[in-house]
Write a protein that holds these residues in place. Structure first.
Motif, short mmCIF file in Angstrom:
data_model
loop_
_atom_site.label_atom_id
_atom_site.label_comp_id
_atom_site.label_asym_id
_atom_site.label_seq_id
_atom_site.Cartn_x
_atom_site.Cartn_y
_atom_site.Cartn_z
N ILE A 29 20.93 19.87 -6.98
CA ILE A 29 21.28 19.81 -5.56
C ILE A 29 20.16 20.41 -4.73
CG2 ILE A 29 22.86 20.63 -3.78
CD1 ILE A 29 25.07 20.58 -5.86
N THR A 31 19.29 21.43 -0.75
CA THR A 31 19.87 21.66 0.57
C THR A 31 18.75 21.67 1.60
OG1 THR A 31 21.68 22.95 -0.37
CG2 THR A 31 21.23 23.25 1.98
N GLN A 53 22.36 17.71 2.25
CA GLN A 53 22.20 17.97 0.82
C GLN A 53 21.91 16.66 0.10
OE1 GLN A 53 25.80 20.09 -0.41
NE2 GLN A 53 24.57 21.96 -0.51
N MET A 54 21.15 16.78 -1.01
CA MET A 54 20.88 15.63 -1.86
C MET A 54 21.22 15.99 -3.30
SD MET A 54 17.39 13.90 -0.40
CE MET A 54 16.46 15.39 -0.05
N TYR A 55 21.80 15.07 -4.01
CA TYR A 55 22.12 15.24 -5.42
C TYR A 55 21.52 14.08 -6.19
CZ TYR A 55 24.83 15.63 -9.72
OH TYR A 55 25.20 15.76 -11.03
N TYR A 58 20.00 11.38 -3.84
CA TYR A 58 20.78 10.76 -2.78
C TYR A 58 21.63 11.83 -2.09
CZ TYR A 58 19.50 6.64 -5.43
OH TYR A 58 18.78 5.68 -6.10
N GLY A 59 21.89 11.62 -0.80
CA GLY A 59 22.69 12.64 -0.12
C GLY A 59 23.09 12.27 1.28
N TRP A 60 23.44 13.31 2.03
CA TRP A 60 23.97 13.17 3.38
C TRP A 60 23.26 14.15 4.30
CZ3 TRP A 60 25.71 17.64 5.51
CH2 TRP A 60 26.02 18.68 4.63
#
Length: 192
Positions: A29, A31, A53-55, A58-60
């Motif tokens: 993750i 941030t 955040q990206m995991y 990919y993320g938001w």
């Protein structure tokens, strides 16, 4: 008399990475926290922040900016020459501008598989939300009019690039409100 050599124990090197460094290299993750500024040729400046955040690449994200000014209640809108419903008004010369935008959307890190350092990123973001930008003119009798040519409210969209080196993160992008008002957005912050 046979001589048996005892096996030599392998040399164990001390782990030079701290617990945090090991976590950082293996963590999935990321941030993002950035301070942002927006600028348009209207002219208009706005300030705010972007977090996300990206995991696994990919993320938001969500972002918001404002000029932190509040306008007056307007009674009508005027055109580029200052006419309201075909009639010319007299203006005091006082103006006020209000502006805010809130967006959220999708982020992607294109370097997720290419680098072992989680603090290096190069990606993009795209999102949508709501925004408002209103220029107001004061009339000679103290009422306020919306200057329609550079005022917009409703749908907001933004798109841009994000890049990080060793955690220091920059972004550059564009935001639009109803495809009528456009501003450049710049940000600086960290990924951790």
């Amino acid at each position: 008399d046979t001589h048996v050599e005892e096996p030599i124990a392998p040399v164990v090197q001390e782990d030079t990475l701290s617990k945090y460094q090991r976590y950082a290299q293996n963590a999935k993750i990321k941030t993002l926290v950035l301070g942002q500024m927006g600028y348009s040729v209207a002219p208009q400046l706005s300030y705010g922040a972007m977090v996300g955040q990206m995991y696994k690449g990919y993320g938001w994200y969500v972002s918001g900016r404002s000029n932190f000014q509040f306008g007056e209640k307007t009674i009508a809108s005027c055109d580029a020459e200052g006419y309201v419903d075909g009639g010319q008004l007299f203006y005091s010369g006082n103006t006020k501008t209000t502006h805010f935008v809130v967006n959220g959307g999708f982020t992607m890190n294109c370097l997720e598989k290419a680098t072992k350092n989680k603090f290096n990123t190069l990606g993009f973001y795209v999102g949508a939300g709501y925004g408002r930008r209103e220029l107001q003119w004061e009339t000679a009798d103290g009422n306020w009019i919306t200057y329609a040519p550079t005022s917009a409210s409703g749908f907001s969209g933004n798109v841009g690039l994000i890049g990080s080196v060793c955690g220091l993160t920059l972004n550059v992008g564009v935001t639009t409100i109803n495809f009528k008002y456009v501003e450049l957005e710049l940000g600086i912050g960290f990924v951790f």
